[in-house]
Design a protein around this motif. Structure first.
Motif, mmCIF file in Angstrom:
data_model
loop_
_atom_site.group_PDB
_atom_site.id
_atom_site.type_symbol
_atom_site.label_atom_id
_atom_site.label_comp_id
_atom_site.label_asym_id
_atom_site.label_seq_id
_atom_site.Cartn_x
_atom_site.Cartn_y
_atom_site.Cartn_z
ATOM 1 N N SER A 29 20.709 37.196 -5.428
ATOM 2 C CA SER A 29 20.343 37.690 -4.104
ATOM 3 C C SER A 29 21.406 37.283 -3.108
ATOM 4 C CB SER A 29 18.956 37.183 -3.676
ATOM 5 O OG SER A 29 18.943 35.773 -3.597
ATOM 6 N N MET A 30 21.346 37.860 -1.901
ATOM 7 C CA MET A 30 22.349 37.599 -0.883
ATOM 8 C C MET A 30 21.700 37.633 0.493
ATOM 9 S SD MET A 30 24.261 41.327 -0.961
ATOM 10 C CE MET A 30 25.231 41.187 0.528
ATOM 11 N N ARG A 31 22.203 36.787 1.363
ATOM 12 C CA ARG A 31 21.722 36.781 2.742
ATOM 13 C C ARG A 31 22.657 37.607 3.617
ATOM 14 N NH1 ARG A 31 21.254 31.884 7.219
ATOM 15 N NH2 ARG A 31 23.521 31.962 7.108
ATOM 16 N N LEU A 32 22.050 38.441 4.456
ATOM 17 C CA LEU A 32 22.785 39.243 5.426
ATOM 18 C C LEU A 32 22.147 39.104 6.793
ATOM 19 C CD1 LEU A 32 23.152 42.652 3.538
ATOM 20 C CD2 LEU A 32 25.042 41.190 4.225
ATOM 21 N N GLN A 33 22.970 38.947 7.837
ATOM 22 C CA GLN A 33 22.438 39.082 9.182
ATOM 23 C C GLN A 33 22.244 40.570 9.460
ATOM 24 O OE1 GLN A 33 25.380 36.846 8.941
ATOM 25 N NE2 GLN A 33 23.876 35.257 8.599
ATOM 26 N N ALA A 34 21.033 40.943 9.901
ATOM 27 C CA ALA A 34 20.713 42.352 10.090
ATOM 28 C C ALA A 34 21.430 42.950 11.293
ATOM 29 C CB ALA A 34 19.208 42.541 10.219
ATOM 30 N N GLY A 35 21.819 42.118 12.259
ATOM 31 C CA GLY A 35 22.692 42.580 13.331
ATOM 32 C C GLY A 35 22.080 43.591 14.282
ATOM 33 N N ILE A 49 23.616 34.050 -2.456
ATOM 34 C CA ILE A 49 24.932 33.814 -1.872
ATOM 35 C C ILE A 49 24.957 34.434 -0.479
ATOM 36 C CG2 ILE A 49 25.955 35.905 -2.861
ATOM 37 C CD1 ILE A 49 27.793 32.566 -2.510
ATOM 38 N N GLY A 50 25.576 33.765 0.464
ATOM 39 C CA GLY A 50 25.679 34.297 1.816
ATOM 40 C C GLY A 50 26.825 35.288 1.947
ATOM 41 N N CYS A 51 26.539 36.439 2.520
ATOM 42 C CA CYS A 51 27.575 37.404 2.923
ATOM 43 C C CYS A 51 27.495 37.474 4.447
ATOM 44 C CB CYS A 51 27.338 38.758 2.271
ATOM 45 S SG CYS A 51 27.559 38.738 0.483
ATOM 46 N N GLU A 52 28.129 36.516 5.068
ATOM 47 C CA GLU A 52 27.841 36.186 6.461
ATOM 48 C C GLU A 52 28.703 36.940 7.471
ATOM 49 O OE1 GLU A 52 25.303 34.265 6.686
ATOM 50 O OE2 GLU A 52 25.253 33.357 4.699
ATOM 51 N N THR A 53 28.162 37.092 8.674
ATOM 52 C CA THR A 53 28.837 37.535 9.906
ATOM 53 C C THR A 53 29.365 38.959 9.835
ATOM 54 O OG1 THR A 53 31.107 36.736 9.430
ATOM 55 C CG2 THR A 53 29.531 35.127 10.308
ATOM 56 N N LEU A 54 28.890 39.758 8.888
ATOM 57 C CA LEU A 54 29.324 41.154 8.811
ATOM 58 C C LEU A 54 28.853 41.936 10.027
ATOM 59 C CD1 LEU A 54 28.500 41.774 5.032
ATOM 60 C CD2 LEU A 54 30.707 41.144 6.029
ATOM 61 N N TRP A 94 12.461 38.737 4.464
ATOM 62 C CA TRP A 94 12.980 38.771 5.830
ATOM 63 C C TRP A 94 12.901 37.380 6.446
ATOM 64 C CZ3 TRP A 94 14.492 43.684 7.595
ATOM 65 C CH2 TRP A 94 14.076 44.753 6.816
ATOM 66 N N ALA A 95 13.980 36.937 7.041
ATOM 67 C CA ALA A 95 14.002 35.677 7.789
ATOM 68 C C ALA A 95 14.009 35.998 9.280
ATOM 69 C CB ALA A 95 15.234 34.853 7.430
ATOM 70 N N LEU A 120 17.300 40.033 4.426
ATOM 71 C CA LEU A 120 17.845 40.224 5.763
ATOM 72 C C LEU A 120 17.315 39.185 6.735
ATOM 73 C CD1 LEU A 120 17.814 44.114 6.189
ATOM 74 C CD2 LEU A 120 19.663 42.637 5.416
ATOM 75 N N GLU A 121 18.230 38.711 7.554
ATOM 76 C CA GLU A 121 17.893 37.764 8.613
ATOM 77 C C GLU A 121 17.848 38.535 9.921
ATOM 78 O OE1 GLU A 121 19.793 33.597 9.062
ATOM 79 O OE2 GLU A 121 20.915 34.980 10.365
ATOM 80 N N LEU A 122 16.700 38.543 10.558
ATOM 81 C CA LEU A 122 16.523 39.263 11.817
ATOM 82 C C LEU A 122 17.085 38.422 12.960
ATOM 83 C CD1 LEU A 122 12.912 40.543 11.085
ATOM 84 C CD2 LEU A 122 15.022 41.894 11.025
ATOM 85 N N SER A 123 18.280 38.784 13.392
ATOM 86 C CA SER A 123 18.979 38.087 14.472
ATOM 87 C C SER A 123 20.233 38.904 14.758
ATOM 88 C CB SER A 123 19.328 36.650 14.064
ATOM 89 O OG SER A 123 20.166 36.662 12.916
ATOM 90 N N TYR A 124 20.990 38.672 15.778
ATOM 91 C CA TYR A 124 20.692 37.836 16.936
ATOM 92 C C TYR A 124 20.203 38.758 18.050
ATOM 93 C CZ TYR A 124 23.137 34.049 14.539
ATOM 94 O OH TYR A 124 23.506 33.083 13.646
ATOM 95 N N SER A 125 20.458 38.406 19.312
ATOM 96 C CA SER A 125 20.041 39.263 20.420
ATOM 97 C C SER A 125 21.007 40.429 20.587
ATOM 98 C CB SER A 125 19.942 38.448 21.712
ATOM 99 O OG SER A 125 18.848 37.561 21.652
#
Length: 622
Positions: free
Chosen positions: A80-86, A54-59, A165-166, A118-123
């Protein structure tokens, strides 16, 4: 009444502490299918394994607040859950990393049985980059070096707690270049793998199924011997008809099977909105909550029946600087609190709870279906054969009517076959198969499973809902049919298996005015007489959600200010007049201590209570 009560509850109960099932539109199945129950759901911690995320997005950007919906996370059943690592949130000062915010979320999710990836993003703006979708990965020497240091730091920090890791989100969006992304991916992936050898690495995460990007990625890995840095190729598939993308997915899988057979595909992000706000993928279509639930369920089943792991976008609505993205399973208010769950929430729970690691696709047993119908075979617990089908030729509609349609009966002869609507959770017993081995089952534009009843856990029969009606009156006054009598005694056992009463005896404050024929208004009790100036009334009830109706007043006098609270929630609030001597109100409250409590509200004067009606609601509270 249920909808009204649940909406009222939103105003008085902080739902971060309660997981309340939504009101779900029921499918209208032909009468030949007898209802037998409702599909059970499970918490993530009670599920051993599954492919659901499940996405736990834009935190990372503060567009949603994890801590305002965290109690709902484990209840989804996703493992599992997707998180932007920020990056920008982790490194606000050059070279200084603060992972505190992410630590808390990762640890809390894991404690609920949900494993973050964890999604490695953004700049990062301190190095000249953007922080939102469409911003480009670091390309300058200074920014690229800073990125590499941050990736190394975050992998070191979360190694042992995060295993997947994405690298970047939708790099093809806003004119992204595959020629630039591919070397960026391999450079980043090499840093991750060097520091966490067992890490699983996700590449691409493109906004659509892009075989040209996959070709460039794989060819580069083959050419320089680094293809081992790609474990998964992810794509994000947003199509108005959730079943229309699978031709492109098949092409992607064929490509990988030929060139990179060890690499798997993953649906890394997908989900429909519940209303069109002009924000996000699939905007411009007149979405509603029923369509969202159908779309999500079809995409989840379409992926699962093809053996594709899936991340559902997203658990909660989030607010961007441009407006709301309403793809969440939870409706979020302007204060970022959970307003309520949407029907898609319950649909996802049904899918995630049922189709765990004991289930798998069975393509060799796929049944044939009518034109315009998707039909698949699954293997459930103990190898049971289960069919799934739904009408798939168009975007989900608003209809709830299912037709009775024949399909080959799965399982062994004599199996007790049922049909399960994964959207609504309804379960029906099917009639026996005919002489040709075919059985009639419900069919509409949302997935229905057909299989032996033993593989589908049903919700246990609920105990009868609690209800009580109490009139406050002298013991000798006439008794109103359907109402118990409260004659002012201290809290204790009463007739009819009820326990209720006062903090102190108020028997001498009861009145029977003998003015009105309506005994519910002709009798009353004082709550603020000098002997007991702040009387409190309680009744023993099971914990849960209750609708409570009270009447205050006096047919002979109107010199009061009525203010009465139930469980701290204002239920009666007003002044009587010569023309209207009664004030009444209805509230919905939660009880967690086994007693429903009625007290004087702030500002009350000469408070009086005539009668109370209490009804427990079918709340689905966990």
């Amino acid at each position: 009444m249920i909808i009204r009560a649940l909406l009222a509850l939103l105003a008085v109960v902080p739902l971060a502490a309660l997981v309340v099932d939504p009101v779900v539109p029921l499918t209208e199945a032909p009468a030949e299918f007898a209802p037998v129950g409702r599909l059970a759901t499970r918490m993530a911690k009670d599920i051993s394994s599954s492919t659901w995320s499940i996405g736990c997005e834009t935190l990372d950007r503060g567009w949603a607040d994890y801590w305002k919906y965290r109690d709902w996370l484990g209840a989804t059943g996703a493992k599992s859950m997707r998180l932007q690592a920020g990056w920008a949130r982790c490194e606000k000062q050059a070279g200084v990393y603060d992972f505190t915010w992410l630590d808390a979320i990762v640890d809390d999710a894991r404690a609920q049985g949900v494993q973050p990836w964890l999604e490695l993003s953004y700049s990062n703006p301190i190095y000249g980059g953007g922080t939102t979708l469409g911003s480009k990965w670091p390309s300058s020497g200074t920014a690229a070096a800073a990125w590499d240091r941050w990736v190394a730091a975050i992998v070191d920090h979360f190694r042992g707690r995060v295993g997947m890791w994405a690298v970047w989100n939708e790099p093809d969006y806003n004119g992204g270049s595959v020629a630039s992304y591919v070397p960026f991916y391999y450079r980043t992936a090499a840093i991750v793998r060097a520091r966490q050898p067992d890490a699983r690495l996700i590449a691409l995460s493109t906004a659509g199924v892009k075989t040209d990007w996959a070709t460039a990625l794989v060819d580069r890995g083959i050419a320089d011997g680094t293809l081992g840095l790609v474990d998964i190729v992810s794509y994000h598939g947003y199509t108005l008809n959730p079943d229309s993308q699978y031709g492109a997915v098949a092409n992607l899988r064929t490509l990988l099977a030929a060139k990179a057979p060890a690499v798997r595909v993953m649906q890394g992000e997908n989900g429909a909105q519940s209303e069109d706000t002009g924000i996000g993928a699939m905007k411009g279509h007149a979405w509603n909550e029923l369509q969202q639930a159908k779309w999500d369920t079809r995409r989840l089943l379409g992926d699962f029946c093809r053996g594709i792991p899936t991340n559902l976008f997203t658990i909660a609505d989030y607010r961007t600087p441009s407006g709301w993205n309403r793809k969440g399973l939870l409706r979020i208010g302007d204060d970022l609190e959970v307003a309520r769950a949407k029907p898609a929430w319950q649909a996802a729970r049904h899918v995630f709870s049922l189709l765990d690691g004991a289930w798998s696709a069975a393509p060799d047993k796929k049944p044939s279906g009518p034109s315009g119908v998707s039909a698949f075979a699954l293997r459930g617990p103990d190898g049971a054969l289960v069919f799934a089908w739904w009408r798939s030729s168009s975007t989900p509609g608003d209809g709830l009517a299912a037709t009775a349609t024949a399909i080959t009966a799965p399982g062994a002869p004599g199996d007790d076959l049922v049909a399960v609507d994964l959207r609504s959770g309804q379960v029906w017993r099917l009639p026996p198969a005919d002489a040709t081995g075919r059985v009639r089952a419900p069919l509409y534009d949302s997935p229905v499973l057909i299989g032996p009843s033993r593989v589908f856990p049903l919700v246990a029969a609920a105990p009868p809902a609690f209800s009580a009606n109490v009139n406050f009156q002298p013991a000798a006054a006439p008794v109103v049919d359907g109402f118990s009598v409260d004659a002012g005694a201290v809290y204790g056992a009463r007739g009819g298996d009820l326990t209720y009463g006062w903090s102190a005896s108020v028997a001498d404050t009861l009145r029977d005015r003998q003015v009105l024929a309506d005994q519910l208004r002709d009798t009353l009790v004082h709550l603020q007489r000098s002997k007991v100036p702040d009387a409190r009334w309680e009744i023993a009830v099971p914990n849960g959600i209750y609708e409570v109706h009270l009447v205050s007043g006096d047919p002979s006098y109107y010199d009061s200010v009525f203010s009465i609270d139930v469980e701290g929630v204002r239920a009666v609030d007003g002044r009587p007049t010569s023309a209207n001597r009664f004030v009444e109100g209805t509230v919905t409250v939660a009880v967690s201590d086994g007693r429903l409590t009625v007290t004087n509200g702030v500002g009350s004067r000469n408070n009086k209570l005539c009668c109370i009606e209490i009804m427990q609601l079918p709340s689905g509270v966990n």
